[in-house]
Design an enzyme around this catalytic site. Structure first.
Site, PDB file in Angstrom:
ATOM      1  N   ASP A  34      87.286  51.662  53.608  1.00 47.51           N
ATOM      2  CA  ASP A  34      86.686  51.886  52.294  1.00 47.51           C
ATOM      3  C   ASP A  34      86.137  50.563  51.785  1.00 47.51           C
ATOM      4  O   ASP A  34      86.698  49.498  52.085  1.00 47.51           O
ATOM      5  CB  ASP A  34      87.733  52.441  51.323  1.00 47.51           C
ATOM      6  N   ARG A  87      74.913  71.283  46.033  1.00 57.68           N
ATOM      7  CA  ARG A  87      75.112  70.288  47.087  1.00 57.68           C
ATOM      8  C   ARG A  87      73.820  69.572  47.464  1.00 57.68           C
ATOM      9  O   ARG A  87      73.828  68.389  47.805  1.00 57.68           O
ATOM     10  CB  ARG A  87      75.722  70.965  48.323  1.00 57.68           C
ATOM     11  N   ALA A 117      81.709  64.973  56.791  1.00 57.89           N
ATOM     12  CA  ALA A 117      82.269  65.916  55.821  1.00 57.89           C
ATOM     13  C   ALA A 117      81.657  65.741  54.440  1.00 57.89           C
ATOM     14  O   ALA A 117      81.908  66.548  53.551  1.00 57.89           O
ATOM     15  CB  ALA A 117      83.784  65.754  55.740  1.00 57.89           C
ATOM     16  N   PRO A 120      75.455  66.732  50.813  1.00 61.51           N
ATOM     17  CA  PRO A 120      75.247  68.016  51.491  1.00 61.51           C
ATOM     18  C   PRO A 120      75.366  67.840  53.000  1.00 61.51           C
ATOM     19  O   PRO A 120      74.558  67.157  53.628  1.00 61.51           O
ATOM     20  CB  PRO A 120      73.834  68.423  51.076  1.00 61.51           C
ATOM     21  N   VAL A 121      76.386  68.459  53.586  1.00 63.21           N
ATOM     22  CA  VAL A 121      76.822  68.124  54.933  1.00 63.21           C
ATOM     23  C   VAL A 121      75.762  68.396  55.996  1.00 63.21           C
ATOM     24  O   VAL A 121      75.601  67.599  56.936  1.00 63.21           O
ATOM     25  CB  VAL A 121      78.148  68.847  55.264  1.00 63.21           C
ATOM     26  N   THR A 142      81.210  69.355  59.319  1.00 65.08           N
ATOM     27  CA  THR A 142      82.203  70.412  59.113  1.00 65.08           C
ATOM     28  C   THR A 142      81.538  71.746  58.804  1.00 65.08           C
ATOM     29  O   THR A 142      82.132  72.811  58.998  1.00 65.08           O
ATOM     30  CB  THR A 142      83.164  70.049  57.975  1.00 65.08           C
ATOM     31  N   ASP A 147      83.873  77.527  54.558  1.00 68.22           N
ATOM     32  CA  ASP A 147      83.397  78.813  54.036  1.00 68.22           C
ATOM     33  C   ASP A 147      83.965  79.966  54.868  1.00 68.22           C
ATOM     34  O   ASP A 147      84.369  81.003  54.331  1.00 68.22           O
ATOM     35  CB  ASP A 147      81.866  78.861  54.076  1.00 68.22           C
ATOM     36  N   ARG A 150      87.573  80.449  53.987  1.00 70.85           N
ATOM     37  CA  ARG A 150      87.668  81.182  52.715  1.00 70.85           C
ATOM     38  C   ARG A 150      87.357  82.670  52.920  1.00 70.85           C
ATOM     39  O   ARG A 150      88.037  83.540  52.367  1.00 70.85           O
ATOM     40  CB  ARG A 150      86.676  80.590  51.706  1.00 70.85           C
ATOM     41  N   ARG A 152      87.623  84.541  55.653  1.00 70.72           N
ATOM     42  CA  ARG A 152      88.685  85.230  56.373  1.00 70.72           C
ATOM     43  C   ARG A 152      89.922  85.408  55.498  1.00 70.72           C
ATOM     44  O   ARG A 152      90.604  86.437  55.575  1.00 70.72           O
ATOM     45  CB  ARG A 152      89.022  84.468  57.654  1.00 70.72           C
ATOM     46  N   HIS A 174      75.915  75.128  54.610  1.00 66.86           N
ATOM     47  CA  HIS A 174      77.123  75.063  53.797  1.00 66.86           C
ATOM     48  C   HIS A 174      76.649  74.900  52.357  1.00 66.86           C
ATOM     49  O   HIS A 174      76.499  73.800  51.844  1.00 66.86           O
ATOM     50  CB  HIS A 174      77.988  73.862  54.213  1.00 66.86           C
TER      51      HIS A 174
END
Length: 316
Positions: A34, A87, A117, A120-121, A142, A147, A150, A152, A174
């Site tokens: 970082d 996003r 990750a 906007p991926v 990712t 999604d 979520r 499932r 995504h």
């Protein structure tokens, strides 16, 4: 195989990912990077103190040169999504952050597989592929794994079954143009469309509402707590294990398209075979005409945002 994983960015998502990787013992060693070195050191110490409860997994703050032996690098750095912000509007701000990271990773960890990750991926995954010298298949996002999880989970609740018994995908972006693949959604081998499963009949209106809840979940969570982090942290740990163990698992990650559905030069999620080399293959679905049109529209949405981007101006 070193089992060494680096996480770049120790914000909410980075810390959730580090915790999931640590608690599940996915990595043999975790490096936290970082620009705020003290924060990375604090997070590393906090995690490392749990080793007597979880098992040995060295965790430390690191600088770019220390990533040389990493098998996997996870990018969670960037500015967060604000309440009410979609996003795609994050693109320019996060692309600028990504440009400097790309140069450091090529210099110090050129062999690592990279998981993106940050949002906007889909766009940032493609931008990193363009900026990096490593093969595109070794950079993946990712994508719609969260999604799909979520989806499932909510389908499992709706039909009264364990979500692990639900086989259904969210594909495409995504984001707001993501596509539920109802034509291929099954429980116990039974296609959901038009069928009664576990006593629950096919209800298009209720299931469309369920999908809307999936699509808009991030907005609702951000409205309540200001950010999303725990579920995506679990997604990252799950995907990291697939790569480190060379599982060849089929998961909906964001990766470069090569003419699928007539789309090229962009990243979005399709079921991909993922292993130690990153994206190693594709299990191309056979969507119905409506789903296919929605996937093409999702790709065109992403292409429109990429079209006006000047990457030369972003290079560090």
């Amino acid at each position: 195989m070193s089992g060494r994983v680096a996480i770049v960015g120790t914000g909410h998502v980075g810390v959730a990912a580090a915790y999931a990787l640590f608690q599940q013992r996915v990595a043999r060693e975790l490096l936290l990077v970082d620009r705020d070195r003290e924060r990375a050191e604090g997070e590393a110490m906090d995690l490392a103190h749990g080793q007597s409860l979880v098992g040995s997994c060295p965790v430390r703050a690191a600088d770019w040169p220390e990533l040389a032996d990493c098998e996997l690098v996870v990018l969670t750095a960037g500015v967060g999504q604000k309440p009410g912000e979609d996003r795609l509007s994050l693109l320019q701000r996060n692309a600028e952050v990504l440009a400097g990271i790309a140069a450091e990773l090529d210099r110090h960890a050129p062999e690592a597989v990279v998981i993106v990750a940050s949002n906007p991926v889909d766009l940032l995954t493609r931008i990193l592929q363009r900026l990096s010298r490593r093969p595109a298949e070794r950079i993946l996002g990712t994508g719609t794994m969260l999604d799909t999880s979520r989806f499932r989970a909510l389908l499992g609740h709706h039909y009264g079954v364990n979500p692990r018994s639900v086989h259904a995908y969210i594909l495409g972006e995504h984001g707001d143009s993501e596509v539920p693949l109802w034509s291929d959604a099954t429980i116990g081998g039974q296609n959901l469309r038009g069928a009664t499963v576990n006593g629950r009949p096919w209800d298009p209106e209720a299931l469309h509402t369920l999908f809307t809840e999936v699509r808009d979940a991030a907005y609702r969570i951000i409205q309540h707590k200001g950010y999303t982090n725990t579920a995506i942290g679990l997604v990252i740990a799950y995907l990291a294990r697939i790569i480190l163990d060379d599982q060849k698992s089929v998961v909906p990650v964001s990766s470069q398209l090569d003419g699928e559905f007539g789309l090229t030069d962009l990243c979005l999620s399709l079921p991909r075979v993922v292993g130690a080399g990153g994206v190693e293959g594709t299990v191309l679905p056979a969507p119905d005409a409506e789903e296919r049109a929605a996937l093409v529209a999702s790709g065109e949405t992403l292409s429109d945002h990429l079209a006006g981007l000047e990457l030369e101006g972003l290079r560090a």
